[in-house]
Every structure is written in structure tokens, then in C-alpha cells.
Scaffold this active site. Structure first.
Site, short mmCIF file in Angstrom:
data_model
loop_
_atom_site.label_atom_id
_atom_site.label_comp_id
_atom_site.label_asym_id
_atom_site.label_seq_id
_atom_site.Cartn_x
_atom_site.Cartn_y
_atom_site.Cartn_z
N SER A 155 -6.69 -23.47 -39.96
CA SER A 155 -8.10 -23.05 -39.88
C SER A 155 -9.08 -23.86 -40.72
O SER A 155 -10.28 -23.66 -40.60
CB SER A 155 -8.23 -21.56 -40.24
OG SER A 155 -7.85 -20.76 -39.15
N LYS A 158 -12.08 -25.59 -39.13
CA LYS A 158 -13.37 -24.95 -38.89
C LYS A 158 -14.49 -25.59 -39.72
O LYS A 158 -15.68 -25.46 -39.38
CB LYS A 158 -13.29 -23.46 -39.18
CG LYS A 158 -12.41 -22.66 -38.22
CD LYS A 158 -12.40 -21.17 -38.57
CE LYS A 158 -11.65 -20.33 -37.55
NZ LYS A 158 -10.20 -20.46 -37.64
N SER A 329 -12.84 -16.57 -41.05
CA SER A 329 -11.96 -17.40 -40.22
C SER A 329 -11.98 -16.90 -38.78
O SER A 329 -10.95 -16.61 -38.18
CB SER A 329 -10.53 -17.40 -40.76
OG SER A 329 -9.81 -18.50 -40.24
#
Length: 490
Positions: A155, A158, A329
Site C-alpha cells: 500500500s 498509494k 489505506s
């Protein structure tokens, strides 16, 4: 078996709040200043050490909060205050905490190596660790350990997704969902713009506006109308490669509540397999309650070219969506932002189009994209690759005083021990609690942490630690946290 990903805390956090970083010139160097106002916590330097103040609590810093509320509305991201011209900008508070003192000297790379070297071989980090630490004021890499090695980022990708979206679209951009009425006033089309945060309350407001438009056409009660829905803004497959999965809904230009079926707004959840159909059916119900007769079941169809818009809902500004993406997230918003970037760059709004758009925008920002591969915008795809050097360069670019539009990339990062996916990662009395702001990343055997920390000299450092082959998150996360904590103490 479902892909193992990080699970945001169930404790509430406000993705629209966080430290706002500004810079001022001092003796030719940039001095970091933290503005309290919408900040979740303040940072100050006293006697050469950085001290942490806790987040807003009931009754805490009332004078500062009053000062922020009374300030002229001259800055800040749009946070949903409605005026005839649109939502009003949030107030920007003047400085109520002292500025971080200018560093007396540049950070000593040797001291940094001495602090990190004993930690990079921790067994919990698994077979391979790549790392990068840079001084955001100068862009100088202070520490590198396989810094240019492409790794699976999970993640932490991102950070790239939100940076590209903010760079292309700007922090004030809003995603529009519209309702279009055919010339004969007999077909109403709900047109998805790609806002995954659209809610039933928003559809009710749109239904009321559509009902008013129908009555203005001479129908009272309004209708009957046929209802269609248009999802043509997005192309390509709806399902993420790991789908079906509780961590992401089908990627559709039209959905409500991110396709969640349990009323949650973050973390894993049961998801619908028909997000657009669910949204259309909810809109039909809202129309009926608004006095509009709807005939038949909603069906998918494009709005006619000559149809006129009779209702519009705009999402929260991109600055807020980017912060929410990073703090919690949020995979659904991340994929939406990747597609919005693709549309703005003239690419198809698909996984492939988003990959090209994000890559090209980061190249435009002169960032080191060699070896990078953006298979998706969320980091759920194991084919994703980034280097630690790219992540720290992204964070440094977001800290650039000449690029204030990228600042939500920093303000959206979870705060150690306080918010988002770092809420439960640090004990409240741990040395780095409140000082580390970082995006987490977790897949099975992959653990990562990338963010910022103010060191003891008052310099803002950007770091990225990417581990692969880790035995478990339970072992990897404390080892990653120890690396970030070491930066705060050097």
C-alpha cells in the site's frame, strides 16, 4: 484465501485533519513550521530536541481552536462548507507554535548509518530489505540500502497514486455525479463520474433536484420516468486481479459507500458484486420518495447526447480524498484517483490506462521511475514495483514549498500512535509516537513503511523501508517501526 493486507484501526480517525507544513527562508535554508489549526498534533523544538504534543482533546487548546475558527477564510482545502458559490475554504490559523529551529548543520550520514545498520538485518524483516532516507530540504540521500532496487511496495504505492492525481487535477478538484433528463422528460439517467464515496444521502439530494426539474416541466406529481444508469466513464475490467475480495469492490464509475454492505467506512468489509446497479436502485427509491414515479427496473444505458443535467453532486475535494486514501489505506478511493488521473491525461480509465498516466505524470515531475511498475493504484497487486528512492523522492516533492498542491500527501500520512493504520502500531509513551508519519504496506510476506520524521536537529527526513520475504507482519512491523524510531533520535 483472501490476500493479507493491512487492516485499518476500527477507532475513528479524521482523514481531513493533520499537520500542515509550510516553509520559510532562514539564512538561505528552509525552516519547517507546523501550523496548528486543523492539525492533529503539534511539533516544536526546544533545547535542540523535538517534542510531541498530543492530538486535539476535549478542552485542550481551546484558545487555539477559537483562534482558528475566528481566522479569515483565506486558505486551506475545501472541507465541505456550502455557500452559493460552492463549499467555502477551511480557515487557516496563524502560527501558534514556534517554528522548528533551523538545523545548525546538515545531517551526518555516518551517524545515520551507525543508527540504522544494526536494525536492517533484523530477522523479522525477512530475506530482503531496501531502504532510502533523504533530507527533504535538500533532496540529498542520507542513507541508502538497495535504494534503487524495485520492490513490491504493497500500500505504500498509494503515495505515488495520490501524488500523481494531485499533480494532474489539483487539490480542489471534485468528482461529479450527475442526473441527466432526456428532451422528452421521460428518461432520467444517473451518470457515474467515479466517486466511490457517493452516499445515499447524496442521492436523496439529487433526487429532490431532479423532481423539481420534472415539475418545472409541467408534471405534478412528476413522472412517470424510466431510470437508466451510465457507467461509461470507466473502461476495462471492473474486477481487480485479487477479486472477489473484502478489501476492494469492483471498480465502477458509479457506486455508493465504496460498495460496502456493512455500513463501515474503512477496512475490510463484505462488498457488493453490482455497485452500479445498487446505486441506481437506491436512486430510484429516492426518486419515489421525492414524488417521482419510476417505471420498471433501472437498466444500464448511456445518457443521450441532448439530455440536460438536472442534478449534480460533487465529491469532497481531491485534497480530502487523497488524505483519506493515505490515512485509512483506502483501496477503493486509490483506484478511483488512478482512473481520474488517467482521464485527465487522455488515457482510458482502466488499470492499464491508469498505469500509463501515473507513470507519465511522475516522469513529468522529474521523479526516478526507473524500474517502477504501477499495475494498480492501491498496491493490492503483487506485480507492482517501486524503489525506495522513488518513494522518498515523492515525499520530498510533496514537501517542496513551491508545490503546495501536493501537501496532502504529507498531511494524509498516518501518525504513529494516533491515527489511521499507525493508530495501534506505537505505544503512547514510545519515543517516536506522534513524531513519525508514514504510510504502511502489508501483503503476505511483504511489509513496508514510508513517510516522514523530524530528527533531533529539526530537519524533515523522508524515509522508505521495503521488506520482502518477511515471516509475518507481527515480526516485520516492530522492526520497521524501530527503523523509523531511530531516525527520530539521530
Amino acid at each position: 484465501m483472501a490476500e493479507q493486507v493491512e487492516e485499518p484501526s476500527v477507532r475513528p480517525s479524521d482523514p481531513w485533519r493533520g499537520p500542515k507544513f509550510l516553509t520559510t527562508k532562514h539564512n538561505g535554508s528552509h525552516t519547517w513550521q507546523v501550523i496548528a489549526g486543523s492539525a492533529t498534533l503539534g511539533l516544536a523544538v526546544a533545547a535542540g530536541a523535538v517534542l510531541a504534543a498530543g492530538p486535539w482533546d476535549n478542552g485542550q487548546r481551546k484558545a487555539e481552536r477559537a483562534l482558528a475558527a475566528a481566522a479569515d477564510r483565506t486558505g486551506g482545502a475545501h472541507h465541505g462548507r456550502t455557500t452559493p458559490e460552492g463549499p467555502r475554504p477551511a480557515p487557516s490559523a496563524p502560527a501558534v507554535l514556534p517554528a522548528l529551529t533551523a538545523a545548525k548543520a546538515a545531517q551526518d550520514p555516518a551517524g545515520l548509518r551507525a543508527a540504522l545498520t544494526p536494525l536492517v538485518d533484523a530477522p523479522g524483516l525477512g530475506k530482503k530489505l531496501a531502504a532510502s532516507v533523504v533530507d527533504t530540504a535538500t533532496g540529498e540521500q542520507l542513507y541508502g540500502h538497495g535504494a534503487t532496487t524495485p520492490m513490491t511496495p504493497a500500500s505504500t504505492i498509494k503515495i505515488a497514486t495520490t501524488t500523481a492525481a494531485l499533480s494532474v487535477l489539483g487539490p480542489d478538484h471534485r468528482i461529479a455525479t450527475t442526473a441527466a433528463l432526456s428532451p422528452d422528460s421521460r428518461t432520467l439517467t444517473l451518470v457515474g463520474g467515479g466517486d466511490p464515496t457517493l452516499a445515499k444521502a447524496d442521492l436523496r439530494a439529487m433526487a429532490a433536484d431532479a423532481a423539481d426539474a420534472l415539475r418545472e416541466d409541467g408534471e405534478d406529481p412528476a413522472g412517470p420516468v424510466r431510470l437508466t444508469y451510465d457507467v461509461s466513464r470507466y473502461t476495462g475490467p471492473e474486477l481487480h486481479p485479487i477479486s472477489p475480495n473484502e478489501n476492494i469492490a469492483p471498480v465502477s464509475a458509479l457506486m455508493i459507500d465504496e460498495g460496502r454492505l456493512d455500513g463501515s467506512d474503512r477496512g475490510p468489509a463484505d462488498r457488493t458484486d453490482d455497485p452500479a446497479g445498487d446505486a441506481a436502485r437506491a436512486f430510484a427509491e429516492a426518486l419515489e420518495k421525492a414524488g417521482v414515479q419510476v417505471t420498471g427496473a433501472p437498466r444500464e444505458a448511456r445518457a443521450a447526447d441532448e439530455a440536460r443535467t438536472v442534478a449534480t453532486h460533487r465529491s469532497a475535494p481531491l485534497s480530502a480524498l487523497a488524505e483519506r486514501t493515505l490515512t485509512n489505506s483506502d483501496n477503493d478511493i486509490a483506484e478511483a484517483l488512478a482512473r481520474q488521473t488517467a482521464i485527465a491525461k487522455g488515457e482510458k480509465a482502466s488499470f492499464a490506462g491508469a498505469r500509463r498516466a501515473v507513470t507519465n505524470e511522475l516522469k513529468k515531475l522529474q521523479l526516478p521511475v526507473d524500474g517502477a511498475h504501477f499495475a494498480d493504484g492501491s498496491g493490492l497487486d503483487r506485480k507492482d514495483r517501486v524503489t525506495p528512492a522513488l518513494l522518498t523522492a515523492l515525499l520530498a516533492r510533496a514537501a517542496d514549498p513551491d508545490r503546495p498542491g501536493l501537501r496532502p500527501v504529507l498531511t494524509g500520512l498516518p501518525i504513529a500512535g494516533f491515527s489511521g493504520t499507525l493508530d495501534g502500531r506505537y505505544e503512547r509513551d514510545a519515543a517516536a509516537t506522534g513524531l513519525v508519519r508514514a504510510k504502511t504496506g502489508t501483503l503476505r510476506g511483504v511489509n513496508s513503511l514510508a513517510g516522514t520524521v523530524v530528527d533531533r536537529q529539526g530537519r524533515l527526513l523522508a524515509f522508505a523501508f521495503l521488506a520482502s520475504g518477511s515471516p509475518s507482519a507481527a515480526g516485520a512491523e516492530p522492526a520497521l517501526d524501530a527503523l523509523a524510531t531511530a531516525l527520530a533520535g539521530v
